[in-house]
Design a protein around this motif. Structure first.
Motif, PDB file in Angstrom:
ATOM      1  N   TYR A   1      32.556  39.916  37.431  1.00 26.48           N
ATOM      2  CA  TYR A   1      33.580  40.966  37.961  1.00 26.48           C
ATOM      3  C   TYR A   1      35.084  40.672  37.554  1.00 26.48           C
ATOM      4  O   TYR A   1      35.925  41.308  37.481  1.00 26.48           O
ATOM      5  CB  TYR A   1      33.710  40.865  39.524  1.00 26.48           C
ATOM      6  CG  TYR A   1      33.505  39.171  39.990  1.00 26.48           C
ATOM      7  CD1 TYR A   1      34.465  38.416  40.090  1.00 26.48           C
ATOM      8  CD2 TYR A   1      32.217  38.793  40.333  1.00 26.48           C
ATOM      9  CE1 TYR A   1      34.569  37.174  40.488  1.00 26.48           C
ATOM     10  CE2 TYR A   1      31.961  37.608  40.974  1.00 26.48           C
ATOM     11  CZ  TYR A   1      33.045  36.748  41.009  1.00 26.48           C
ATOM     12  OH  TYR A   1      32.992  35.643  41.552  1.00 26.48           O
ATOM     13  N   ALA A   2      35.258  39.388  36.879  1.00 24.65           N
ATOM     14  CA  ALA A   2      36.481  38.884  36.516  1.00 24.65           C
ATOM     15  C   ALA A   2      36.887  39.648  35.151  1.00 24.65           C
ATOM     16  O   ALA A   2      38.182  39.595  34.776  1.00 24.65           O
ATOM     17  CB  ALA A   2      36.756  37.519  36.622  1.00 24.65           C
TER      18      ALA A   2
ATOM     19  N   GLY B   1      39.130  34.098  41.952  1.00 22.42           N
ATOM     20  CA  GLY B   1      38.383  34.194  40.560  1.00 22.42           C
ATOM     21  C   GLY B   1      36.993  34.115  40.488  1.00 22.42           C
ATOM     22  O   GLY B   1      36.082  34.037  41.961  1.00 22.42           O
ATOM     23  N   GLU B   2      36.225  33.830  39.754  1.00 20.85           N
ATOM     24  CA  GLU B   2      34.719  33.466  39.655  1.00 20.85           C
ATOM     25  C   GLU B   2      34.344  32.387  40.320  1.00 20.85           C
ATOM     26  O   GLU B   2      35.111  31.431  40.529  1.00 20.85           O
ATOM     27  CB  GLU B   2      34.200  33.386  38.013  1.00 20.85           C
ATOM     28  CG  GLU B   2      34.688  32.103  37.357  1.00 20.85           C
ATOM     29  CD  GLU B   2      34.568  32.367  35.875  1.00 20.85           C
ATOM     30  OE1 GLU B   2      34.156  31.091  35.283  1.00 20.85           O
ATOM     31  OE2 GLU B   2      34.393  33.284  35.155  1.00 20.85           O
ATOM     32  N   LEU B   3      33.170  32.173  41.122  1.00 23.05           N
ATOM     33  CA  LEU B   3      32.712  31.224  41.568  1.00 23.05           C
ATOM     34  C   LEU B   3      32.514  29.802  40.664  1.00 23.05           C
ATOM     35  O   LEU B   3      31.790  30.092  39.461  1.00 23.05           O
ATOM     36  CB  LEU B   3      31.241  31.580  42.266  1.00 23.05           C
ATOM     37  CG  LEU B   3      31.369  32.406  43.404  1.00 23.05           C
ATOM     38  CD1 LEU B   3      29.863  32.750  43.941  1.00 23.05           C
ATOM     39  CD2 LEU B   3      32.069  32.367  44.537  1.00 23.05           C
TER      40      LEU B   3
ATOM     41  N   HIS C   1      25.224  33.641  41.755  1.00 29.64           N
ATOM     42  CA  HIS C   1      26.470  34.617  41.132  1.00 29.64           C
ATOM     43  C   HIS C   1      27.780  33.618  40.386  1.00 29.64           C
ATOM     44  O   HIS C   1      28.688  33.671  40.505  1.00 29.64           O
ATOM     45  CB  HIS C   1      27.412  35.391  42.187  1.00 29.64           C
ATOM     46  CG  HIS C   1      26.498  36.269  43.169  1.00 29.64           C
ATOM     47  ND1 HIS C   1      26.233  35.915  44.503  1.00 29.64           N
ATOM     48  CD2 HIS C   1      25.797  37.321  42.822  1.00 29.64           C
ATOM     49  CE1 HIS C   1      25.269  36.804  44.985  1.00 29.64           C
ATOM     50  NE2 HIS C   1      25.223  37.463  44.160  1.00 29.64           N
ATOM     51  N   THR C   2      26.938  32.732  39.819  1.00 24.27           N
ATOM     52  CA  THR C   2      27.806  31.704  38.796  1.00 24.27           C
ATOM     53  C   THR C   2      27.343  31.749  37.345  1.00 24.27           C
ATOM     54  O   THR C   2      26.291  32.332  37.101  1.00 24.27           O
ATOM     55  CB  THR C   2      27.791  30.332  39.433  1.00 24.27           C
ATOM     56  OG1 THR C   2      26.613  29.466  38.931  1.00 24.27           O
ATOM     57  CG2 THR C   2      27.747  30.282  40.759  1.00 24.27           C
ATOM     58  N   TRP C   3      28.225  31.183  36.633  1.00 28.94           N
ATOM     59  CA  TRP C   3      27.876  30.930  35.304  1.00 28.94           C
ATOM     60  C   TRP C   3      26.958  29.830  34.793  1.00 28.94           C
ATOM     61  O   TRP C   3      26.456  29.704  33.863  1.00 28.94           O
ATOM     62  CB  TRP C   3      29.073  30.889  34.263  1.00 28.94           C
ATOM     63  CG  TRP C   3      29.962  32.084  34.262  1.00 28.94           C
ATOM     64  CD1 TRP C   3      31.190  32.267  34.905  1.00 28.94           C
ATOM     65  CD2 TRP C   3      29.517  33.376  33.937  1.00 28.94           C
ATOM     66  NE1 TRP C   3      31.637  33.448  34.659  1.00 28.94           N
ATOM     67  CE2 TRP C   3      30.537  34.217  34.149  1.00 28.94           C
ATOM     68  CE3 TRP C   3      28.255  33.944  33.366  1.00 28.94           C
ATOM     69  CZ2 TRP C   3      30.662  35.650  33.931  1.00 28.94           C
ATOM     70  CZ3 TRP C   3      28.127  35.458  33.029  1.00 28.94           C
ATOM     71  CH2 TRP C   3      29.447  36.403  33.430  1.00 28.94           C
ATOM     72  N   GLY C   4      26.595  28.892  35.881  1.00 23.82           N
ATOM     73  CA  GLY C   4      25.667  27.843  35.887  1.00 23.82           C
ATOM     74  C   GLY C   4      26.221  26.569  35.757  1.00 23.82           C
ATOM     75  O   GLY C   4      27.031  26.364  34.930  1.00 23.82           O
TER      76      GLY C   4
ATOM     77  N   GLN D   1      38.693  29.733  36.238  1.00 21.61           N
ATOM     78  CA  GLN D   1      39.432  29.898  34.980  1.00 21.61           C
ATOM     79  C   GLN D   1      40.983  29.625  35.248  1.00 21.61           C
ATOM     80  O   GLN D   1      41.472  29.591  36.372  1.00 21.61           O
ATOM     81  CB  GLN D   1      39.397  31.286  34.644  1.00 21.61           C
ATOM     82  CG  GLN D   1      37.648  31.887  34.437  1.00 21.61           C
ATOM     83  CD  GLN D   1      37.434  30.911  32.980  1.00 21.61           C
ATOM     84  OE1 GLN D   1      38.288  30.726  32.053  1.00 21.61           O
ATOM     85  NE2 GLN D   1      36.395  30.244  33.119  1.00 21.61           N
ATOM     86  N   GLU D   2      41.610  29.615  34.119  1.00 22.93           N
ATOM     87  CA  GLU D   2      43.199  29.359  33.950  1.00 22.93           C
ATOM     88  C   GLU D   2      43.886  30.277  34.774  1.00 22.93           C
ATOM     89  O   GLU D   2      45.008  29.840  35.555  1.00 22.93           O
ATOM     90  CB  GLU D   2      43.469  29.268  32.668  1.00 22.93           C
ATOM     91  CG  GLU D   2      45.148  28.947  32.528  1.00 22.93           C
ATOM     92  CD  GLU D   2      45.322  28.881  31.223  1.00 22.93           C
ATOM     93  OE1 GLU D   2      46.600  28.609  30.757  1.00 22.93           O
ATOM     94  OE2 GLU D   2      44.606  29.076  30.197  1.00 22.93           O
ATOM     95  N   GLU D   3      43.284  31.483  34.905  1.00 26.93           N
ATOM     96  CA  GLU D   3      44.092  32.859  35.620  1.00 26.93           C
ATOM     97  C   GLU D   3      44.049  32.607  37.088  1.00 26.93           C
ATOM     98  O   GLU D   3      45.072  33.441  37.563  1.00 26.93           O
ATOM     99  CB  GLU D   3      43.249  34.126  35.045  1.00 26.93           C
ATOM    100  CG  GLU D   3      43.550  34.302  33.738  1.00 26.93           C
ATOM    101  CD  GLU D   3      42.337  33.562  32.725  1.00 26.93           C
ATOM    102  OE1 GLU D   3      42.352  33.868  31.642  1.00 26.93           O
ATOM    103  OE2 GLU D   3      41.572  32.967  33.222  1.00 26.93           O
TER     104      GLU D   3
END
Length: 954
Positions: free
Chosen positions: A596-597, A788-790, A763-766, A814-816
């Motif tokens: 989603y980000a 941000g992302e989980l 819902h994570t990148w792992g 993330q940095e954002e």
């Protein structure tokens, strides 16, 4: 005196039942004799296993009893050798008793019987000590052949109520015993439960007794046979009348009986095999498309433009043009051959061109299959065959991935260096297309389907969308749903191996239900059951969640014949074109819930797997509604024959696909056995109590050139001698990542325990953990991420050299999103501070040394120390520790495998932490040094960099 006949003197006669008695007595004598001798002479040795001995374990397994010890091994071998004679005679008499004209089933069963006898000799005389691999090959072959032998004997059993009754009892008990046998084996091997192996041994011995008892039933059948020995020089050419098949006779008026009646045709069986292989090729290409598309936003870190290639599946919409539809149906062979360009794409080195080539193949494949279904709609039994091939193709694709550690060997990301079978796959695909497209029911004209054409084509298309998405997202890999319900150690649910085979068996069962019980499959009652299964899978973990997964599996596969045949009645442009369009939208939604980000409007879909599952089931419900509106019931005599319910040719045709299904399921079972992990792993430097730990962000196992990178990763991890390694960006269980699991290959090949981390429905990148040390306990965390992302984390307790050590694997946001990262640092710092045990953090922190959140991760708040506070050139990867002696630190370049280096630390358990003083390598014991292989230019692009050499500490 024996009577005489003109063709020779009868010198001896005896009843055939003595063959059965001899076989039974000798076989039981072999096993029980070895058991008695073994328990008398070596009791404590044969009850000992790798974890426990007497008194925790007090009864030996079969393998331990008949293994390498003298004299029990000799007792077993002598009697089993004597058994071989009666065994071959038993198989021969059974063939004579059951053979009949126009049936090759007796021939097949006899061949299986001979094969089992030979493989029994194999695992008997080649022990695991002699040659472990060949012993396992013979043993697995014997066990796999047991199923067709048992079912074949049941099918051929003569009209004898007693024998049929006993065979059913022994066969049912045999296969029923397999369930607790596997359960207690896992309790012993995985959970190391004291006494579990003894219980397993009782079930193992029961299997032996039941296996022999099943064949002992022939004593009743052979009573009517007399073996005559004559003194003659010629060969008798008499022909014995075949015995009537009791089972098929009883079932002759039922559909299930008609399926297996009649003769066997090699030509028809080759047609079925070719059809199924075409289905396998379709699913192989479709499942590779998202993976190739994913490469581009992965490296662009955002929308790349190449995402539009996912829409190539909507090609069936071209069939709305009537002249074009006529041409495609008449020349469907050419379309199928053009689709094979997708398999040629592995020859294209440029990632862009490989994507375009594969996309064209998928485009043509979707068009070809839609045209094929539409062309066959006028002949329901032929349409059913194509649908069976399509569904079995998915099963074959999943089994191929099961065998190749979740990679399909003919994918475009595979080639010879990383284990691809692309050339063989392409050659077989060409032969399969040429064979299976020799004829279709339609020559291009619109021949209507029998029965009512009521029902909405749009609803039928929506049904296809839900069906295709469920098949692709959940069933294209046997481990996907298992990882949905995975929650870490101790194990409280299924494992990818061996339970992936259970998912594959459920797929086959579902297809059988759809073929033989179509009215039930399309019922709203079954839809309700499937929906409950989907809800349980989405909302629950462990075994209960997996039961929901199996329910969902059976339901989805049962629907494939119903929904596809329903859609084929209408314009393929509407049904299949719309179906693939909505399927694509579901695929994108399936991505947006975690990405989603990176997409416009993404936060609306954030973490809503439940929405995607609900939409899938609603679309499937639309298809069920459309299929229910034009049901042709078997009671209608006008269409009964066309539907194949009383058509012998149609039933015979169906049998070939069921044989293929049986073969695929046997293959899946054998793969599960072969891949079952040993759970007997040793760290690289145990005498020094050394732990070598690493962290690596693996970029979803796609290297810079779009090749699957597991084998290259395996090589460098092995050469660095990593005992513990944290992997980030490791969750590949989505359509866009190919529904893969890199950790399976790495864990099995390297000999390591594995914790996959938070599953794909989290819902994570792992984040994943591989360890040479047993994982006693692990907990998965989703750290605070309001914007941000989980951020996933694993908190695992490992048993290192008799002491518990905590290992954390963590991927920051993330940095954002600075607020997310601040909250995450506080959460993780508290987690590390609260554990009293020695700890190691393997992480991706997104911070500069000595600045900002670094001071939360390192210091009093966490109790952790930086492995090298003087290393200022870091931003992402960090290794922290406490309560252990840090002896070394190195940074190793990634080559072209990913975009992030490997960081490695060496620690000694049960030693004080030491100081930050850097010392020369000469002062370090040899067993604690880093491999010299990576010095200078290193190997394959991997070398020590930044410092240009490892650092060692006092």
């Amino acid at each position: 005196m024996a009577p005489k006949f003109k063709d020779g003197d009868v010198v001896a006669t005896f009843s055939g039942k003595w063959i059965s008695w001899a076989h039974t007595i000798c076989c039981y004598a072999a096993f029980l004799g070895a058991l008695i001798v073994g328990m008398s002479l070596h009791y404590h040795k044969i009850v000992q296993n790798e974890h426990y001995g007497y008194p925790d374990e007090w009864f030996p397994s079969v393998s331990a009893t008949i293994g390498d010890r003298y004299p029990e091994r000799s007792v077993f071998m002598v009697f089993i050798a004597i058994t071989s004679g009666p065994r071959f005679a038993l198989v021969g008499l059974w063939y004579i008793l059951t053979r009949k004209q126009n049936s090759t089933l007796p021939n097949f069963v006899a061949a299986v019987g001979i094969f089992r006898t030979l493989t029994c000799g194999g695992w008997t005389y080649v022990t695991s000590t002699d040659d472990h691999d060949w012993h396992d090959i013979f043993m697995i072959s014997y066990l796999v052949a047991t199923l067709p032998w048992t079912l074949g004997c049941l099918a051929l059993s003569p009209r004898h109520p007693k024998t049929l009754k006993y065979r059913k009892i022994f066969a049912g008990s045999f296969f029923g015993t397999l369930v607790p046998l596997i359960y207690f084996f896992i309790q012993h091997k995985v959970h190391r439960v004291a006494g579990a192996y003894t219980t397993y041994a009782f079930f193992e011995w029961t299997l032996v007794l039941l296996d022999v008892a099943f064949d002992a039933v022939t004593v009743f059948d052979f009573e009517g046979l007399e073996i005559v020995v004559k003194d003659v020089r010629g060969v008798s050419r008499g022909n014995i009348k075949a015995v009537t098949d009791a089972v098929l006779e009883k079932q002759k008026d039922k559909e299930i009986g008609q399926v297996f009646a009649g003769g066997f045709s090699w030509a028809d069986s080759l047609d079925a095999v070719a059809d199924v292989y075409n289905g396998f090729v379709f699913w192989s290409m479709l499942t590779s498309l998202g993976l190739l598309v994913w490469y581009f936003p992965l490296w662009h870190m955002g929308i790349s433009g190449y995402e539009v290639m996912v829409m190539c599946t909507v090609s069936p919409i071209l069939l709305v043009i009537k002249p074009l539809r006529f041409i495609i149906i008449r020349r469907v062979r050419i379309c199928h051959l053009l689709a094979l360009t997708g398999l040629l794409s592995f020859l294209t080195k440029s990632p862009e061109n490989r994507l375009f080539t594969a996309g064209f193949g998928v485009c043509m494949s979707c068009l070809s299959w839609a045209a094929t279904f539409y062309a066959e709609r006028s002949q329901p039994h032929r349409l059913e065959a194509r649908i069976s091939a399509f569904s079995l193709g998915l099963l074959a694709s999943s089994i191929a991935k099961f065998a190749f550690w979740t990679n399909n060997p003919i994918w475009p990301i595979m080639h010879a260096p990383n284990g691809g079978w692309n050339k063989l796959g392409l050659a077989l695909a060409i032969l399969a297309v040429l064979r299976s497209t020799r004829r279709t029911a339609s020559s291009g004209t619109d021949m209507p389907a029998p029965g009512s054409t009521k029902g909405s084509p749009a609803l039928a298309g929506l049904g296809l969308a839900g069906l295709f998405f469920a098949m692709h997202s959940l069933l294209s890999d046997s481990s996907t749903m298992i990882l949905w319900v995975w929650e870490g150690y101790p194990v409280r649910g299924p494992l990818a191996v061996p339970h992936g085979a259970v998912t594959l068996l459920a797929m086959g069962l579902g297809l059988i239900i759809g073929l033989f019980y179509p009215n039930f499959a399309r019922s709203w009652t079954f839809y309700g059951v499937g929906s409950i299964g989907a809800a349980i899978l989405t909302g629950y973990s462990h075994w209960f969640g997996y039961y929901g997964a199996l329910t969902m599996t059976i339901y989805v596969m049962a629907l494939s014949p119903i929904l596809i045949s329903s859609a084929a009645r209408h314009s393929p442009a509407t049904t299949f074109g719309l179906g693939f369009l909505i399927y694509n939208i579901l695929v994108l939604a399936h991505v947006w819930i975690v990405a989603y980000a990176f997409v416009p409007g993404g936060p609306l879909m954030r973490e809503h797997t439940d929405w995607v599952m609900t939409a899938t089931m609603l679309f499937i419900g639309c298809g069920v509604f459309a299929a229910s509106s034009h049901t042709v019931y078997p009671s209608n005599p006008k269409y009964k024959a066309k539907l194949g319910s009383v058509n012998p040719a149609a039933s015979k045709q169906r049998s070939y696909y069921l044989y293929i299904l049986l073969g695929l399921e046997l293959l899946a079972t054998a793969i599960a056995y072969l891949r079952f992990p040993s759970f007997d792993y040793t760290p690289y430097h145990a005498p020094e109590k050394l732990v070598t730990a690493g962290i690596w962000t693996i970029h979803f196992s796609l290297d810079n050139d779009m090749w699957s990178s597991e084998r290259r990763m395996r090589d460098v991890i092995k050469e660095l001698e990593l005992d513990v390694v944290g992997l980030l960006e490791s969750d590949l269980q989505r359509i866009i990542m190919g529904n893969r699991d890199t950790t399976q290959f790495l864990a099995e090949d390297l000999g390591m325990y594995v914790d996959y981390g938070p599953g794909p429905n989290k819902h994570t990148w792992g984040a994943a953990l591989l360890s040479k040390f047993p994982i006693v306990n692990s907990t998965h965390h989703l750290l605070p991420s309001p914007v941000g992302e989980l951020a996933p984390a694993i908190h695992a307790t490992l048993e290192m050299y008799g002491r518990f050590v905590d290992v954390f694997v963590f991927h920051s946001g993330q940095e954002e999103d600075p607020e997310d990262r601040r909250l995450q640092s506080e959460y993780l710092a508290k987690l590390m501070h609260d554990t009293p045990r020695p700890s190691i953090l393997l992480s991706y922190l997104v911070t500069k040394p000595q600045e900002g959140n670094y001071n939360t991760y390192v210091g009093e708040k966490s109790g952790m120390k930086d492995i090298d506070p003087s290393d200022w050139d870091r931003w992402c990867e960090y290794i922290l520790y406490k309560g252990m002696k840090r002896t070394g630190y190195a940074r190793v370049s990634r080559s072209t495998i990913t975009d992030t280096e490997i960081q490695v630390g060496k620690f000694v358990v049960d030693a004080p932490e030491g100081s930050d003083e850097i010392i020369p390598e000469e002062q370090v014991p040899e067993g604690q040094r880093f491999p010299a292989l990576f010095r200078g230019e290193g190997v394959r692009g991997h070398q020590y960099h930044v410092f240009n050499e490892p650092r060692y500490y006092a």
